[in-house]
Structure formats: C-alpha cells, structure tokens
Motif scaffolding. Structure first.
Motif, PDB file in Angstrom:
ATOM      1  N   GLU A 155      -9.602  13.121 -11.006  1.00 39.35           N
ATOM      2  CA  GLU A 155      -8.810  12.693 -10.033  1.00 39.35           C
ATOM      3  C   GLU A 155      -9.020  12.188  -8.640  1.00 39.35           C
ATOM      4  OE1 GLU A 155      -7.242  16.576  -8.129  1.00 39.35           O
ATOM      5  OE2 GLU A 155      -6.666  17.136  -9.826  1.00 39.35           O
ATOM      6  N   PHE A 156     -10.668  11.818  -8.811  1.00 38.93           N
ATOM      7  CA  PHE A 156     -11.357  10.829  -7.653  1.00 38.93           C
ATOM      8  C   PHE A 156     -11.533   9.488  -8.139  1.00 38.93           C
ATOM      9  CE2 PHE A 156     -15.227   8.594  -6.270  1.00 38.93           C
ATOM     10  CZ  PHE A 156     -14.298   8.913  -4.588  1.00 38.93           C
ATOM     11  N   ASN A 157     -11.326   9.357  -9.606  1.00 38.90           N
ATOM     12  CA  ASN A 157     -11.736   8.570 -10.444  1.00 38.90           C
ATOM     13  C   ASN A 157     -10.398   7.640 -10.412  1.00 38.90           C
ATOM     14  OD1 ASN A 157     -12.965   6.061 -12.217  1.00 38.90           O
ATOM     15  ND2 ASN A 157     -12.026   6.934 -14.022  1.00 38.90           N
ATOM     16  N   VAL A 158      -9.201   8.444 -10.822  1.00 37.28           N
ATOM     17  CA  VAL A 158      -7.545   7.989 -10.636  1.00 37.28           C
ATOM     18  C   VAL A 158      -7.433   7.460  -8.823  1.00 37.28           C
ATOM     19  CG1 VAL A 158      -5.427   8.699 -10.987  1.00 37.28           C
ATOM     20  CG2 VAL A 158      -6.446   9.002 -12.216  1.00 37.28           C
ATOM     21  N   PHE A 159      -7.401   8.227  -8.030  1.00 42.81           N
ATOM     22  CA  PHE A 159      -7.562   7.599  -6.658  1.00 42.81           C
ATOM     23  C   PHE A 159      -7.915   6.064  -6.998  1.00 42.81           C
ATOM     24  CE2 PHE A 159      -9.339   7.252  -2.959  1.00 42.81           C
ATOM     25  CZ  PHE A 159      -7.884   7.281  -2.075  1.00 42.81           C
ATOM     26  N   MET A 160      -9.158   6.220  -7.065  1.00 41.99           N
ATOM     27  CA  MET A 160      -9.816   5.341  -6.313  1.00 41.99           C
ATOM     28  C   MET A 160      -9.494   4.091  -7.565  1.00 41.99           C
ATOM     29  SD  MET A 160     -12.090   5.477  -3.736  1.00 41.99           S
ATOM     30  CE  MET A 160     -13.551   4.489  -4.153  1.00 41.99           C
ATOM     31  N   ASP A 161      -8.804   3.999  -8.796  1.00 41.56           N
ATOM     32  CA  ASP A 161      -8.029   3.036  -9.293  1.00 41.56           C
ATOM     33  C   ASP A 161      -7.165   2.366  -8.936  1.00 41.56           C
ATOM     34  OD1 ASP A 161     -10.233   3.251 -11.079  1.00 41.56           O
ATOM     35  OD2 ASP A 161      -9.596   3.861 -12.881  1.00 41.56           O
ATOM     36  N   LYS A 162      -5.866   3.892  -8.415  1.00 41.99           N
ATOM     37  CA  LYS A 162      -4.970   3.255  -7.720  1.00 41.99           C
ATOM     38  C   LYS A 162      -4.974   2.505  -6.081  1.00 41.99           C
ATOM     39  CE  LYS A 162      -2.417   6.724  -9.891  1.00 41.99           C
ATOM     40  NZ  LYS A 162      -1.266   7.765  -9.256  1.00 41.99           N
ATOM     41  N   ALA A 163      -6.395   3.187  -6.177  1.00 41.00           N
ATOM     42  CA  ALA A 163      -6.873   1.947  -4.331  1.00 41.00           C
ATOM     43  C   ALA A 163      -7.325   1.081  -4.442  1.00 41.00           C
ATOM     44  CB  ALA A 163      -7.510   3.098  -3.650  1.00 41.00           C
ATOM     45  N   ARG A 164      -8.047   0.098  -5.869  1.00 41.65           N
ATOM     46  CA  ARG A 164      -8.723  -0.348  -5.661  1.00 41.65           C
ATOM     47  C   ARG A 164      -7.210  -1.517  -6.525  1.00 41.65           C
ATOM     48  NH1 ARG A 164     -12.178   1.993  -8.352  1.00 41.65           N
ATOM     49  NH2 ARG A 164     -14.035   2.324  -7.426  1.00 41.65           N
ATOM     50  N   LEU A 165      -6.142  -1.202  -6.972  1.00 47.50           N
ATOM     51  CA  LEU A 165      -4.750  -1.888  -7.160  1.00 47.50           C
ATOM     52  C   LEU A 165      -4.376  -1.846  -6.123  1.00 47.50           C
ATOM     53  CD1 LEU A 165      -2.960  -2.814  -9.564  1.00 47.50           C
ATOM     54  CD2 LEU A 165      -2.282  -1.289  -9.762  1.00 47.50           C
ATOM     55  N   SER A 166      -3.951  -1.255  -5.257  1.00 44.68           N
ATOM     56  CA  SER A 166      -3.229  -1.324  -4.081  1.00 44.68           C
ATOM     57  C   SER A 166      -3.624  -2.371  -3.095  1.00 44.68           C
ATOM     58  CB  SER A 166      -2.696   0.057  -3.448  1.00 44.68           C
ATOM     59  OG  SER A 166      -2.341   0.204  -4.122  1.00 44.68           O
ATOM     60  N   LEU A 167      -5.111  -2.173  -3.193  1.00 50.15           N
ATOM     61  CA  LEU A 167      -5.538  -3.366  -2.308  1.00 50.15           C
ATOM     62  C   LEU A 167      -5.987  -5.007  -2.470  1.00 50.15           C
ATOM     63  CD1 LEU A 167      -9.192  -1.981  -0.606  1.00 50.15           C
ATOM     64  CD2 LEU A 167      -7.765  -2.432   0.425  1.00 50.15           C
ATOM     65  N   GLY A 168      -5.839  -4.871  -3.502  1.00 49.06           N
ATOM     66  CA  GLY A 168      -5.787  -6.191  -4.948  1.00 49.06           C
ATOM     67  C   GLY A 168      -4.171  -6.729  -4.031  1.00 49.06           C
ATOM     68  N   GLU A 169      -2.957  -6.076  -4.657  1.00 47.34           N
ATOM     69  CA  GLU A 169      -1.732  -6.431  -4.063  1.00 47.34           C
ATOM     70  C   GLU A 169      -1.816  -6.930  -3.549  1.00 47.34           C
ATOM     71  OE1 GLU A 169       0.175  -3.525  -5.797  1.00 47.34           O
ATOM     72  OE2 GLU A 169       0.180  -3.577  -7.651  1.00 47.34           O
ATOM     73  N   LEU A 170      -2.082  -5.770  -2.011  1.00 45.21           N
ATOM     74  CA  LEU A 170      -1.987  -6.321  -0.149  1.00 45.21           C
ATOM     75  C   LEU A 170      -2.674  -7.126   0.060  1.00 45.21           C
ATOM     76  CD1 LEU A 170      -0.959  -5.044   2.094  1.00 45.21           C
ATOM     77  CD2 LEU A 170      -2.891  -3.995   2.538  1.00 45.21           C
ATOM     78  N   SER A 171      -4.097  -7.361  -0.721  1.00 47.67           N
ATOM     79  CA  SER A 171      -4.687  -8.875  -0.087  1.00 47.67           C
ATOM     80  C   SER A 171      -4.059 -10.411  -1.071  1.00 47.67           C
ATOM     81  CB  SER A 171      -6.568  -9.255  -1.364  1.00 47.67           C
ATOM     82  OG  SER A 171      -6.620 -10.346  -1.198  1.00 47.67           O
ATOM     83  N   ILE A 172      -3.373 -10.025  -1.935  1.00 51.10           N
ATOM     84  CA  ILE A 172      -2.207 -11.400  -2.704  1.00 51.10           C
ATOM     85  C   ILE A 172      -1.115 -11.215  -1.784  1.00 51.10           C
ATOM     86  CG2 ILE A 172      -1.239 -12.333  -5.312  1.00 51.10           C
ATOM     87  CD1 ILE A 172      -2.638 -10.434  -6.662  1.00 51.10           C
TER      88      ILE A 172
END
Length: 90
Positions: free
Chosen positions: A24-41
């Motif tokens: 669950e932590f791993n899934v959360f971290m993957d989603k968080a990284r993806l969200s940060l990337g999208e936010l950055s773009i």
C-alpha cells in the motif's frame, strides 16, 4: 560474484499484514510521484502562459506610453487621478 543458495527452511517472510502495508505504501508513493510530476508540468505551462501574458501587456504598455509621450511630451502621470505633471528637467 558468488551466488548464495538459500535454504528454504531458513527463509523467513514478513507477515501478510506487513506485506500488505508495504505494498500500500508503495502504491501511495507511486501515485504521489505521478501527481507531483503532473503538478510540475501544469505549473510550468501556467508559468509560461503568465509570462507570455506579461510580455504582451508590457508591449501594450510601451505602445501606450509612446502614444502619450507623442501627444503630451515628456510628462509624469498620477496613476490614480490621471493628472499630468511636467517632468522636471535635470
């Protein structure tokens, strides 16, 4: 490089609950990284858009300033009242 054989009898595993929490932590971290990337773009696109708008407005301002100087000469303008004040000679 030596490979080490693992004796299955010596192999231990974490509990199912611990494994689930790690996953669950791993899934959360993957989603968080993806969200940060999208936010950055999004941020970069928005920043570029605002900078473009500023450039256009700066050009419009320069054109207005030039027109005012052609009509009234070298003056200062009170931005709140529109009152014209002759620029003092230095």
């Amino acid at each position: 490089m030596k490979t080490q054989e693992i004796n299955k009898e010596q192999t231990k595993a974490i509990s199912t609950e611990q494994l689930k929490k790690l996953q669950e932590f791993n899934v959360f971290m993957d989603k968080a990284r993806l969200s940060l990337g999208e936010l950055s773009i999004q941020y970069e696109f928005q920043k570029a858009d605002i900078l473009s708008q500023i450039a256009v407005q700066q050009q419009n301002f320069n054109e207005l300033e030039k027109a005012i100087k052609e009509e009234h000469g070298d003056i200062r303008v009170n931005i709140e009242t529109g009152e014209i004040v002759k620029q003092e000679q230095e």
